[in-house]
Design a protein around this motif. Structure first.
Motif, PDB file in Angstrom:
ATOM      1  N   UNK A   1       0.824  -1.211   0.000  1.00  0.00           N
ATOM      2  CA  UNK A   1       0.000   0.000   0.000  1.00  0.00           C
ATOM      3  C   UNK A   1       0.859   1.263   0.000  1.00  0.00           C
ATOM      4  N   UNK A   2       2.095   1.158   0.450  1.00  0.00           N
ATOM      5  CA  UNK A   2       3.011   2.301   0.493  1.00  0.00           C
ATOM      6  C   UNK A   2       3.967   2.353  -0.692  1.00  0.00           C
ATOM      7  N   UNK A   3       4.025   1.285  -1.476  1.00  0.00           N
ATOM      8  CA  UNK A   3       4.990   1.215  -2.580  1.00  0.00           C
ATOM      9  C   UNK A   3       4.672   2.254  -3.650  1.00  0.00           C
ATOM     10  N   UNK A   4       5.690   2.606  -4.405  1.00  0.00           N
ATOM     11  CA  UNK A   4       5.521   3.563  -5.497  1.00  0.00           C
ATOM     12  C   UNK A   4       4.715   2.925  -6.629  1.00  0.00           C
ATOM     13  N   UNK A   5       3.916   3.716  -7.287  1.00  0.00           N
ATOM     14  CA  UNK A   5       3.063   3.256  -8.379  1.00  0.00           C
ATOM     15  C   UNK A   5       3.864   2.516  -9.446  1.00  0.00           C
ATOM     16  N   UNK A   6       4.961   3.104  -9.908  1.00  0.00           N
ATOM     17  CA  UNK A   6       5.742   2.533 -11.005  1.00  0.00           C
ATOM     18  C   UNK A   6       6.318   1.169 -10.645  1.00  0.00           C
ATOM     19  N   UNK A   7       6.820   1.022  -9.427  1.00  0.00           N
ATOM     20  CA  UNK A   7       7.405  -0.261  -9.050  1.00  0.00           C
ATOM     21  C   UNK A   7       6.347  -1.346  -8.915  1.00  0.00           C
ATOM     22  N   UNK A   8       5.153  -0.984  -8.476  1.00  0.00           N
ATOM     23  CA  UNK A   8       4.061  -1.963  -8.401  1.00  0.00           C
ATOM     24  C   UNK A   8       3.660  -2.450  -9.787  1.00  0.00           C
ATOM     25  N   UNK A   9       3.449  -1.500 -10.680  1.00  0.00           N
ATOM     26  CA  UNK A   9       2.972  -1.850 -12.027  1.00  0.00           C
ATOM     27  C   UNK A   9       4.019  -2.651 -12.782  1.00  0.00           C
ATOM     28  N   UNK A  10       5.276  -2.265 -12.672  1.00  0.00           N
ATOM     29  CA  UNK A  10       6.340  -2.998 -13.363  1.00  0.00           C
ATOM     30  C   UNK A  10       6.418  -4.452 -12.900  1.00  0.00           C
ATOM     31  N   UNK A  11       6.357  -4.668 -11.594  1.00  0.00           N
ATOM     32  CA  UNK A  11       6.454  -6.035 -11.076  1.00  0.00           C
ATOM     33  C   UNK A  11       5.183  -6.831 -11.371  1.00  0.00           C
ATOM     34  N   UNK A  12       4.023  -6.202 -11.300  1.00  0.00           N
ATOM     35  CA  UNK A  12       2.773  -6.903 -11.622  1.00  0.00           C
ATOM     36  C   UNK A  12       2.756  -7.319 -13.088  1.00  0.00           C
ATOM     37  N   UNK A  13       3.243  -6.452 -13.967  1.00  0.00           N
ATOM     38  CA  UNK A  13       3.338  -6.813 -15.389  1.00  0.00           C
ATOM     39  C   UNK A  13       4.229  -8.032 -15.580  1.00  0.00           C
ATOM     40  N   UNK A  14       5.352  -8.074 -14.849  1.00  0.00           N
ATOM     41  CA  UNK A  14       6.260  -9.220 -14.936  1.00  0.00           C
ATOM     42  C   UNK A  14       5.583 -10.492 -14.429  1.00  0.00           C
ATOM     43  N   UNK A  15       4.745 -10.363 -13.407  1.00  0.00           N
ATOM     44  CA  UNK A  15       4.058 -11.530 -12.844  1.00  0.00           C
ATOM     45  C   UNK A  15       3.087 -12.160 -13.837  1.00  0.00           C
ATOM     46  N   UNK A  16       2.407 -11.328 -14.616  1.00  0.00           N
ATOM     47  CA  UNK A  16       1.397 -11.876 -15.527  1.00  0.00           C
ATOM     48  C   UNK A  16       1.954 -12.110 -16.933  1.00  0.00           C
ATOM     49  N   UNK A  17       3.219 -11.759 -17.142  1.00  0.00           N
ATOM     50  CA  UNK A  17       3.817 -11.914 -18.473  1.00  0.00           C
ATOM     51  C   UNK A  17       3.966 -13.374 -18.878  1.00  0.00           C
ATOM     52  N   UNK A  18       3.965 -14.286 -17.906  1.00  0.00           N
ATOM     53  CA  UNK A  18       4.125 -15.708 -18.246  1.00  0.00           C
ATOM     54  C   UNK A  18       2.809 -16.360 -18.649  1.00  0.00           C
ATOM     55  N   UNK A  19       1.767 -15.543 -18.762  1.00  0.00           N
ATOM     56  CA  UNK A  19       0.480 -16.072 -19.215  1.00  0.00           C
ATOM     57  C   UNK A  19      -0.402 -16.607 -18.109  1.00  0.00           C
TER      58      UNK A  19
END
Length: 144
Positions: A15-33
């Motif tokens: 909840x305190x993390x920066x927007x960009x770091x959250x989105x970048x890591x979430x994108x990596x999580x779902x990149x494997x399909x």
């Protein structure tokens, strides 16, 4: 940090993390399909902030704050997030990261590292605040 982080602690740090770091890591999580299903789309609303007075430890209502929450299912595991403000993308990304961490999938270690960085930033910020307040502390003599 070698202990297993509780879900509550992880969600608080996300909840305190920066927007960009959250989105970048979430994108990596779902990149494997991985299959992602949005259970509760990002919703913005008001929640009541409550604080505890430190001397008597009595709780009182501070006021209403704007917050955004989301809930997802990723690879069969539910993830949830709530963040202050109205950033829907960041709330959704944090929910994806919670689900990824609960599932034990490959990016869990990266999520833990992100949480550690957020905790370190919080600690530095709080230390700086106390350092700024230190010169204003009044020390009273003890009466005997």
């Amino acid at each position: 940090m070698t202990y297993v982080m509780s879900r509550e602690h992880r969600c608080a740090l996300l909840a305190e993390a920066e927007r960009a770091e959250l989105i970048e890591l979430a994108d990596a999580c779902i990149a494997d399909g991985a299959q992602v299903r949005v259970l509760v789309g990002p919703e913005v609303g008001c929640v009541t902030a409550q604080v505890r007075e430190p001397v008597l430890e009595q709780r009182f209502l501070l006021g209403d704050v704007l917050a955004c929450r989301a809930e997802v299912e990723l690879a069969g595991h539910r993830g949830w997030a709530m963040r202050l403000g109205d950033d829907r993308a960041a709330a959704l990304a944090a929910a994806v990261l919670d689900a990824e961490a609960r599932s034990g999938r490959p990016r869990t270690a990266e999520i833990d590292l992100l949480c550690e960085r957020v905790a370190e930033r919080r600690e530095r910020r709080e230390s700086q605040e106390w350092a700024e307040l230190a010169p204003t502390v009044v020390a009273f003599e003890e009466l005997t």
